[in-house]
Design a protein around this motif. Structure first.
Motif, PDB file in Angstrom:
ATOM      1  N   LYS A  65      11.784 -28.928 -35.875  1.00 12.14           N
ATOM      2  CA  LYS A  65      12.649 -28.724 -37.039  1.00 12.14           C
ATOM      3  C   LYS A  65      12.314 -29.719 -38.144  1.00 12.14           C
ATOM      4  N   ASP A  66      12.102 -30.981 -37.770  1.00 13.51           N
ATOM      5  CA  ASP A  66      11.772 -32.006 -38.769  1.00 13.51           C
ATOM      6  C   ASP A  66      10.479 -31.664 -39.499  1.00 13.51           C
ATOM      7  N   ASP A  67       9.524 -31.101 -38.776  1.00 16.09           N
ATOM      8  CA  ASP A  67       8.222 -30.755 -39.360  1.00 16.09           C
ATOM      9  C   ASP A  67       8.188 -29.333 -39.927  1.00 16.09           C
ATOM     10  N   LYS A  68       9.369 -28.667 -39.919  1.00 16.75           N
ATOM     11  CA  LYS A  68       9.490 -27.286 -40.417  1.00 16.75           C
ATOM     12  C   LYS A  68       8.537 -26.339 -39.667  1.00 16.75           C
ATOM     13  N   LEU A  69       8.418 -26.563 -38.378  1.00 16.64           N
ATOM     14  CA  LEU A  69       7.535 -25.749 -37.541  1.00 16.64           C
ATOM     15  C   LEU A  69       8.302 -25.005 -36.441  1.00 16.64           C
ATOM     16  N   MET A  70       9.636 -25.026 -36.518  1.00 22.88           N
ATOM     17  CA  MET A  70      10.414 -24.365 -35.475  1.00 22.88           C
ATOM     18  C   MET A  70      10.310 -22.856 -35.617  1.00 22.88           C
ATOM     19  N   ARG A  71       9.736 -22.217 -34.619  1.00 21.87           N
ATOM     20  CA  ARG A  71       9.608 -20.756 -34.588  1.00 21.87           C
ATOM     21  C   ARG A  71      10.031 -20.270 -33.204  1.00 21.87           C
ATOM     22  N   PHE A  72      10.721 -19.129 -33.192  1.00 27.28           N
ATOM     23  CA  PHE A  72      11.144 -18.531 -31.926  1.00 27.28           C
ATOM     24  C   PHE A  72      10.369 -17.239 -31.710  1.00 27.28           C
ATOM     25  N   PRO A  73       9.542 -17.166 -30.675  1.00 33.55           N
ATOM     26  CA  PRO A  73       8.880 -15.893 -30.388  1.00 33.55           C
ATOM     27  C   PRO A  73       9.924 -14.862 -29.965  1.00 33.55           C
ATOM     28  N   ASP A  74       9.593 -13.596 -30.128  1.00 30.28           N
ATOM     29  CA  ASP A  74      10.547 -12.551 -29.743  1.00 30.28           C
ATOM     30  C   ASP A  74      10.592 -12.376 -28.229  1.00 30.28           C
ATOM     31  N   ILE A  75       9.461 -12.578 -27.554  1.00 29.62           N
ATOM     32  CA  ILE A  75       9.384 -12.422 -26.105  1.00 29.62           C
ATOM     33  C   ILE A  75       8.520 -13.545 -25.531  1.00 29.62           C
ATOM     34  N   MET A  76       8.938 -14.093 -24.380  1.00 27.71           N
ATOM     35  CA  MET A  76       8.095 -15.030 -23.635  1.00 27.71           C
ATOM     36  C   MET A  76       8.125 -14.649 -22.159  1.00 27.71           C
ATOM     37  N   ILE A  77       7.002 -14.884 -21.480  1.00 26.94           N
ATOM     38  CA  ILE A  77       6.855 -14.614 -20.054  1.00 26.94           C
ATOM     39  C   ILE A  77       6.334 -15.880 -19.377  1.00 26.94           C
ATOM     40  N   HIS A  78       6.901 -16.184 -18.217  1.00 28.20           N
ATOM     41  CA  HIS A  78       6.365 -17.302 -17.428  1.00 28.20           C
ATOM     42  C   HIS A  78       6.367 -16.907 -15.955  1.00 28.20           C
ATOM     43  N   THR A  79       5.184 -16.614 -15.432  1.00 27.19           N
ATOM     44  CA  THR A  79       4.994 -16.383 -13.998  1.00 27.19           C
ATOM     45  C   THR A  79       3.823 -17.245 -13.546  1.00 27.19           C
ATOM     46  N   ASP A  80       3.506 -17.174 -12.265  1.00 30.38           N
ATOM     47  CA  ASP A  80       2.363 -17.947 -11.765  1.00 30.38           C
ATOM     48  C   ASP A  80       1.057 -17.504 -12.410  1.00 30.38           C
ATOM     49  N   GLN A  81       0.957 -16.223 -12.746  1.00 29.01           N
ATOM     50  CA  GLN A  81      -0.280 -15.674 -13.318  1.00 29.01           C
ATOM     51  C   GLN A  81      -0.252 -15.556 -14.837  1.00 29.01           C
ATOM     52  N   CYS A  82       0.906 -15.632 -15.445  1.00 24.75           N
ATOM     53  CA  CYS A  82       1.023 -15.244 -16.857  1.00 24.75           C
ATOM     54  C   CYS A  82       2.035 -16.120 -17.587  1.00 24.75           C
ATOM     55  N   ARG A  83       1.578 -16.740 -18.675  1.00 23.49           N
ATOM     56  CA  ARG A  83       2.459 -17.571 -19.508  1.00 23.49           C
ATOM     57  C   ARG A  83       2.154 -17.236 -20.964  1.00 23.49           C
ATOM     58  N   GLU A  84       2.976 -16.362 -21.516  1.00 22.92           N
ATOM     59  CA  GLU A  84       2.623 -15.724 -22.796  1.00 22.92           C
ATOM     60  C   GLU A  84       3.829 -15.622 -23.726  1.00 22.92           C
ATOM     61  N   PHE A  85       3.510 -15.385 -25.001  1.00 25.28           N
ATOM     62  CA  PHE A  85       4.552 -15.091 -25.978  1.00 25.28           C
ATOM     63  C   PHE A  85       4.119 -13.910 -26.836  1.00 25.28           C
ATOM     64  N   TYR A  86       5.114 -13.239 -27.425  1.00 23.15           N
ATOM     65  CA  TYR A  86       4.881 -12.064 -28.268  1.00 23.15           C
ATOM     66  C   TYR A  86       5.774 -12.119 -29.500  1.00 23.15           C
ATOM     67  N   GLU A  87       5.244 -11.590 -30.579  1.00 20.48           N
ATOM     68  CA  GLU A  87       6.003 -11.446 -31.826  1.00 20.48           C
ATOM     69  C   GLU A  87       6.045  -9.966 -32.198  1.00 20.48           C
ATOM     70  N   ILE A  88       7.193  -9.512 -32.727  1.00 22.72           N
ATOM     71  CA  ILE A  88       7.393  -8.107 -33.099  1.00 22.72           C
ATOM     72  C   ILE A  88       7.530  -8.013 -34.610  1.00 22.72           C
ATOM     73  N   LYS A  89       6.714  -7.140 -35.229  1.00 15.33           N
ATOM     74  CA  LYS A  89       6.753  -6.974 -36.686  1.00 15.33           C
ATOM     75  C   LYS A  89       6.549  -5.494 -37.042  1.00 15.33           C
ATOM     76  N   PRO A  90       6.993  -5.099 -38.243  1.00 11.38           N
ATOM     77  CA  PRO A  90       6.669  -3.740 -38.703  1.00 11.38           C
ATOM     78  C   PRO A  90       5.177  -3.587 -38.955  1.00 11.38           C
ATOM     79  N   ASN A  91       4.677  -2.389 -38.761  1.00 16.07           N
ATOM     80  CA  ASN A  91       3.253  -2.123 -38.964  1.00 16.07           C
ATOM     81  C   ASN A  91       2.987  -1.897 -40.454  1.00 16.07           C
ATOM     82  N   SER A  92       2.897  -2.997 -41.181  1.00 18.01           N
ATOM     83  CA  SER A  92       2.646  -2.969 -42.625  1.00 18.01           C
ATOM     84  C   SER A  92       1.802  -4.182 -42.972  1.00 18.01           C
ATOM     85  N   ARG A  93       1.274  -4.207 -44.182  1.00 20.60           N
ATOM     86  CA  ARG A  93       0.466  -5.363 -44.583  1.00 20.60           C
ATOM     87  C   ARG A  93       1.293  -6.642 -44.502  1.00 20.60           C
TER      88      ARG A  93
END
Length: 238
Positions: A81-109
């Motif tokens: 927050k202090d560095d103005k870098l706070m972002r929340f991904p829409d989806i995150m996964i954490h398993t033994d095999q997979c540690r990922e994040f996803y963002e959801i946006k409209p399909n536009s430029r």
């Protein structure tokens, strides 16, 4: 026939509302629903940005990273927050095999640009703080979901696909009977279809506590009301 309806066209309304943003909230709910049914995860293994996101993200990070304490996560959020870098991904996964994040946006430029920028920030932030999350690959939807139908004449569909690792984009497509559209000027008929989308999204889906997997069935009475309203408005403007 099938036609693409840019999400931004929903903002061409007389109310001054950002209806594309409101539709985005509905699209996210539908994607969260598909995600939950597509990947077998415990509640602790996934994060979805659907309310109380800061507290939920902190809990997700602590529960899934043994060396991460609650104090460390609180400090991480404060620094971001202090560095103005706070972002929340829409989806995150954490398993033994997979540690990922996803963002959801409209399909536009604009959506693609904003999504790419946010994913770049998330990748840099997580790498800097030694958190093990990367742009997602496991959840790669080829989703084409019918939201509503009028007989066999009109179908309103949500399409979701992966534009790049971690970036999920959505758009609207309408299938319609050309015999029905030939009775109207093409531009007028397109405006009427957009009115129908507004009715389905804001009158039906947005207010629903749970969104059924089955499409909403639109009645003759509803079609007549929506289309006659638009024709009445256009005749007054003429």
């Amino acid at each position: 026939m099938r036609t693409f309806i840019p999400i931004s066209e929903l903002d061409n309304n007389p109310y001054g509302q950002s209806e594309s943003k409101l539709f985005g909230e509905v699209a996210e709910r539908l994607i969260f629903q598909d995600f939950s049914s597509s990947i077998d995860l415990t509640p602790e293994q996934s994060f979805m940005d659907n309310g109380h996101r800061e507290e939920n993200l902190k809990t997700f990070l602590v529960n899934n990273n043994k060396r991460v304490t609650r104090d460390a996560v609180d400090q991480f959020v404060t620094w971001c927050k202090d560095d103005k870098l706070m972002r929340f991904p829409d989806i995150m996964i954490h398993t033994d095999q997979c540690r990922e994040f996803y963002e959801i946006k409209p399909n536009s430029r604009a959506g693609l640009s904003a999504g790419a920028k946010k994913i770049g920030i998330l990748k840099a932030v997580y790498a800097s703080y030694h958190l093990p999350y990367t742009a997602g690959r496991q959840y790669n939807p080829a989703l084409y979901r019918c939201l509503a139908k009028y007989k066999h004449s009109i179908a309103i569909n949500l399409r979701v696909q992966m534009a790049d690792y971690g970036l999920l984009v959505y758009d609207l497509w309408v299938d319609y009977d050309t015999n029905l559209s030939e009775k109207q000027d093409p531009l007028v008929y397109r405006v009427m279809l957009i009115d129908l989308i507004r009715y389905v999204v804001f009158g039906k889906l947005k207010t629903a506590e749970e969104i059924s997997p089955a499409p909403i069935m639109i009645s003759d009475k509803e079609i007549e009301f929506i289309f006659s309203q638009r024709l009445g408005t256009l005749s007054k403007q003429a």
